[in-house]
Design a protein around this motif. Sequence first.
Motif, PDB file in Angstrom:
ATOM      1  N   PRO A   1       0.796  -1.228   0.000  1.00  0.00           N
ATOM      2  CA  PRO A   1       0.000   0.000   0.000  1.00  0.00           C
ATOM      3  C   PRO A   1       0.829   1.278   0.000  1.00  0.00           C
ATOM      4  O   PRO A   1       0.329   2.338  -0.375  1.00  0.00           O
ATOM      5  CB  PRO A   1      -0.841  -0.095   1.270  1.00  0.00           C
ATOM      6  N   ILE A   2       2.089   1.203   0.372  1.00  0.00           N
ATOM      7  CA  ILE A   2       2.914   2.409   0.353  1.00  0.00           C
ATOM      8  C   ILE A   2       3.069   2.946  -1.066  1.00  0.00           C
ATOM      9  O   ILE A   2       3.223   4.152  -1.271  1.00  0.00           O
ATOM     10  CB  ILE A   2       4.286   2.175   1.033  1.00  0.00           C
ATOM     11  N   GLU A   3       2.978   2.059  -2.048  1.00  0.00           N
ATOM     12  CA  GLU A   3       3.084   2.508  -3.442  1.00  0.00           C
ATOM     13  C   GLU A   3       1.934   3.443  -3.797  1.00  0.00           C
ATOM     14  O   GLU A   3       2.136   4.447  -4.483  1.00  0.00           O
ATOM     15  CB  GLU A   3       3.115   1.312  -4.392  1.00  0.00           C
TER      16      GLU A   3
ATOM     17  N   VAL B   1      -2.054   0.547   7.826  1.00  0.00           N
ATOM     18  CA  VAL B   1      -2.270  -0.281   6.635  1.00  0.00           C
ATOM     19  C   VAL B   1      -0.928  -0.732   6.052  1.00  0.00           C
ATOM     20  O   VAL B   1      -0.746  -1.901   5.703  1.00  0.00           O
ATOM     21  CB  VAL B   1      -3.102   0.475   5.578  1.00  0.00           C
ATOM     22  N   VAL B   2       0.027   0.197   5.961  1.00  0.00           N
ATOM     23  CA  VAL B   2       1.351  -0.130   5.416  1.00  0.00           C
ATOM     24  C   VAL B   2       2.043  -1.182   6.283  1.00  0.00           C
ATOM     25  O   VAL B   2       2.568  -2.182   5.775  1.00  0.00           O
ATOM     26  CB  VAL B   2       2.231   1.137   5.296  1.00  0.00           C
TER      27      VAL B   2
ATOM     28  N   GLU C   1       8.857  18.289   9.874  1.00  0.00           N
ATOM     29  CA  GLU C   1       7.999  18.464  11.040  1.00  0.00           C
ATOM     30  C   GLU C   1       6.515  18.256  10.711  1.00  0.00           C
ATOM     31  O   GLU C   1       5.680  18.196  11.600  1.00  0.00           O
ATOM     32  CB  GLU C   1       8.204  19.850  11.681  1.00  0.00           C
ATOM     33  N   ILE C   2       6.191  18.114   9.436  1.00  0.00           N
ATOM     34  CA  ILE C   2       4.811  17.883   9.004  1.00  0.00           C
ATOM     35  C   ILE C   2       4.638  16.399   8.709  1.00  0.00           C
ATOM     36  O   ILE C   2       5.425  15.814   7.965  1.00  0.00           O
ATOM     37  CB  ILE C   2       4.489  18.692   7.724  1.00  0.00           C
ATOM     38  N   SER C   3       3.601  15.795   9.285  1.00  0.00           N
ATOM     39  CA  SER C   3       3.324  14.390   9.007  1.00  0.00           C
ATOM     40  C   SER C   3       2.872  14.245   7.563  1.00  0.00           C
ATOM     41  O   SER C   3       2.041  14.997   7.078  1.00  0.00           O
ATOM     42  CB  SER C   3       2.229  13.870   9.942  1.00  0.00           C
ATOM     43  N   HIS C   4       3.436  13.277   6.886  1.00  0.00           N
ATOM     44  CA  HIS C   4       3.105  13.045   5.488  1.00  0.00           C
ATOM     45  C   HIS C   4       2.262  11.787   5.300  1.00  0.00           C
ATOM     46  O   HIS C   4       1.920  11.431   4.187  1.00  0.00           O
ATOM     47  CB  HIS C   4       4.384  12.946   4.651  1.00  0.00           C
ATOM     48  N   ILE C   5       1.961  11.122   6.396  1.00  0.00           N
ATOM     49  CA  ILE C   5       1.182   9.892   6.347  1.00  0.00           C
ATOM     50  C   ILE C   5       0.350   9.826   7.630  1.00  0.00           C
ATOM     51  O   ILE C   5       0.855  10.096   8.717  1.00  0.00           O
ATOM     52  CB  ILE C   5       2.100   8.666   6.173  1.00  0.00           C
ATOM     53  N   SER C   6      -0.910   9.483   7.490  1.00  0.00           N
ATOM     54  CA  SER C   6      -1.796   9.424   8.653  1.00  0.00           C
ATOM     55  C   SER C   6      -1.532   8.150   9.458  1.00  0.00           C
ATOM     56  O   SER C   6      -0.914   7.199   8.963  1.00  0.00           O
ATOM     57  CB  SER C   6      -3.260   9.452   8.204  1.00  0.00           C
ATOM     58  N   ASP C   7      -2.041   8.131  10.689  1.00  0.00           N
ATOM     59  CA  ASP C   7      -1.918   6.928  11.512  1.00  0.00           C
ATOM     60  C   ASP C   7      -2.602   5.738  10.833  1.00  0.00           C
ATOM     61  O   ASP C   7      -2.083   4.628  10.848  1.00  0.00           O
ATOM     62  CB  ASP C   7      -2.526   7.155  12.897  1.00  0.00           C
ATOM     63  N   GLY C   8      -3.763   5.980  10.237  1.00  0.00           N
ATOM     64  CA  GLY C   8      -4.477   4.908   9.544  1.00  0.00           C
ATOM     65  C   GLY C   8      -3.695   4.371   8.361  1.00  0.00           C
ATOM     66  O   GLY C   8      -3.636   3.157   8.140  1.00  0.00           O
ATOM     67  N   GLU C   9      -3.096   5.274   7.591  1.00  0.00           N
ATOM     68  CA  GLU C   9      -2.279   4.850   6.443  1.00  0.00           C
ATOM     69  C   GLU C   9      -1.058   4.066   6.920  1.00  0.00           C
ATOM     70  O   GLU C   9      -0.696   3.048   6.322  1.00  0.00           O
ATOM     71  CB  GLU C   9      -1.843   6.062   5.629  1.00  0.00           C
ATOM     72  N   MET C  10      -0.439   4.527   7.996  1.00  0.00           N
ATOM     73  CA  MET C  10       0.733   3.833   8.535  1.00  0.00           C
ATOM     74  C   MET C  10       0.355   2.431   9.001  1.00  0.00           C
ATOM     75  O   MET C  10       1.087   1.468   8.770  1.00  0.00           O
ATOM     76  CB  MET C  10       1.339   4.641   9.683  1.00  0.00           C
TER      77      MET C  10
ATOM     78  N   ASP D   1       2.184  -8.953   7.112  1.00  0.00           N
ATOM     79  CA  ASP D   1       1.550 -10.092   6.438  1.00  0.00           C
ATOM     80  C   ASP D   1       2.455 -10.659   5.343  1.00  0.00           C
ATOM     81  O   ASP D   1       2.633 -11.879   5.234  1.00  0.00           O
ATOM     82  CB  ASP D   1       0.213  -9.667   5.816  1.00  0.00           C
ATOM     83  N   ALA D   2       3.031  -9.771   4.532  1.00  0.00           N
ATOM     84  CA  ALA D   2       3.911 -10.221   3.446  1.00  0.00           C
ATOM     85  C   ALA D   2       5.173 -10.866   3.988  1.00  0.00           C
ATOM     86  O   ALA D   2       5.617 -11.916   3.484  1.00  0.00           O
ATOM     87  CB  ALA D   2       4.266  -9.046   2.532  1.00  0.00           C
ATOM     88  N   MET D   3       5.754 -10.277   5.016  1.00  0.00           N
ATOM     89  CA  MET D   3       6.980 -10.842   5.586  1.00  0.00           C
ATOM     90  C   MET D   3       6.710 -12.205   6.215  1.00  0.00           C
ATOM     91  O   MET D   3       7.501 -13.137   6.059  1.00  0.00           O
ATOM     92  CB  MET D   3       7.584  -9.879   6.606  1.00  0.00           C
TER      93      MET D   3
END
Length: 106
Positions: free
Chosen positions: A25-27, A54-55, A43-52, A61-63
């Motif tokens: 999903p990071i793609e 999922v990633v 200093e600005i978050s570029h990814i939400s907690d929910g997105e993180m 799971d893949a590992m």
Amino acid sequence: MKMKLDPDLAMEAKALVVLAFRNGPIEALHAGKPCAVCSGLPEISHISDGEMKVVMKSAVDAMYRLLWQRDYDPVAYNEALAFGRRNTIHWDDPELKKPRRGSRPK
């Protein structure tokens, strides 16, 4: 013991990363346009907690699947690694720095 670069291990690490992270999903997060206002500001978050979440869930799971294959289905594991190697042939080798525990990249 000082780490030394093992080319086979480096290739396997890169293949696992492409299979567990890069093709997950990071793609989709990476595929969009950069934020014109916040791009490059650490200093600005570029990814939400929910997105993180999922990633990370996808990567775990893949590992797990890959490590399971390594132990119980080596043919499938080697096929997955071959695919990963083809996709990382031009990636840099690992840097042999030992990060501090709990440190974040700057």
